[in-house]
Design a protein around this motif. Sequence first.
Motif, short mmCIF file in Angstrom:
data_model
loop_
_atom_site.label_atom_id
_atom_site.label_comp_id
_atom_site.label_asym_id
_atom_site.label_seq_id
_atom_site.Cartn_x
_atom_site.Cartn_y
_atom_site.Cartn_z
N UNK A 117 0.99 -1.47 -0.24
CA UNK A 117 0.07 -0.25 -0.17
C UNK A 117 0.72 1.05 -0.03
N UNK A 118 1.71 1.20 0.59
CA UNK A 118 2.56 2.10 0.92
C UNK A 118 3.78 2.92 -0.40
N UNK A 119 3.76 1.04 -1.46
CA UNK A 119 4.78 1.25 -2.09
C UNK A 119 6.29 1.00 -1.94
N UNK A 120 6.68 0.93 -1.52
CA UNK A 120 7.69 0.40 -1.11
C UNK A 120 8.84 1.52 -1.22
N UNK A 121 8.28 2.96 -2.04
CA UNK A 121 9.20 3.20 -1.65
C UNK A 121 10.09 4.13 -0.25
N UNK A 122 9.24 4.46 0.27
CA UNK A 122 9.29 5.10 1.84
C UNK A 122 9.52 4.01 2.55
N UNK A 123 10.63 4.13 3.76
CA UNK A 123 10.12 3.26 4.72
C UNK A 123 9.21 3.58 5.28
N UNK A 124 8.68 1.98 6.46
CA UNK A 124 7.26 2.07 6.98
C UNK A 124 7.87 2.15 8.22
N UNK A 125 6.88 2.41 9.67
CA UNK A 125 7.92 2.18 10.98
C UNK A 125 7.72 0.49 11.38
N UNK A 126 7.31 0.30 10.59
CA UNK A 126 7.77 -0.71 10.92
C UNK A 126 9.30 -1.34 10.27
N UNK A 127 10.07 -0.82 9.40
CA UNK A 127 10.97 -1.41 9.14
C UNK A 127 12.19 -0.24 9.47
N UNK A 128 11.50 0.83 10.51
CA UNK A 128 12.91 0.65 11.24
C UNK A 128 12.87 0.93 12.43
N UNK A 129 11.95 0.44 13.43
CA UNK A 129 11.69 -0.20 14.87
C UNK A 129 12.68 -1.68 14.63
N UNK A 130 14.04 -2.40 15.03
CA UNK A 130 13.61 -3.66 14.69
C UNK A 130 13.20 -4.41 15.23
N UNK A 131 13.27 -5.63 15.29
CA UNK A 131 12.32 -6.62 15.57
C UNK A 131 13.39 -7.13 16.92
N UNK A 132 12.65 -7.08 18.25
CA UNK A 132 13.39 -7.61 19.26
C UNK A 132 13.17 -8.70 18.96
#
Length: 150
Positions: A117-132
């Motif tokens: 939905x975001x078009x994979x162009x801009x990083x999402x919040x999930x991509x910025x926050x590392x998975x614990x």
Amino acid sequence: MIIIVIGLVILVAAVVVGAAGVLSDTGSTDGLTDWFEVFGYHVTGSSGTLFLHGTIVGAVALFGLSLLLAGAWRTSRRSHVARHGLKQSRREMAAADKERDGLIDQRDTARAETASARGNDSPSHDDLVPDPDEGHRKGLNLFGHRAARR
């Protein structure tokens, strides 16, 4: 387990006493005119006395057999309950695994839809926050704790 052993010992002792009494009988007459010996104990008297001793030995054998069977029944019942509990636990574990797999699939599907939905162009919040859990050992956590976020 100890009940089984006690019952078996009593039953074997009664059988040995009964067998010794039968084997020491000469069978020469109907009445007891002579004495006979069972484990160093001299038995004399009438046929009624011999019948009484036989009845006592039979009662002791029956008591030993009942102890043996009661112990065996308790052991088999306990095993049955344990097997039933194990089957129930396995069913619950399978249901929990299935539910966990379903939730993981839902999460992956939601992430994929969000990314498309975001078009994979801009990083999402999930991509910025590392998975614990990323970078840590996956699998069984013995004490139920999760790794702290960095």
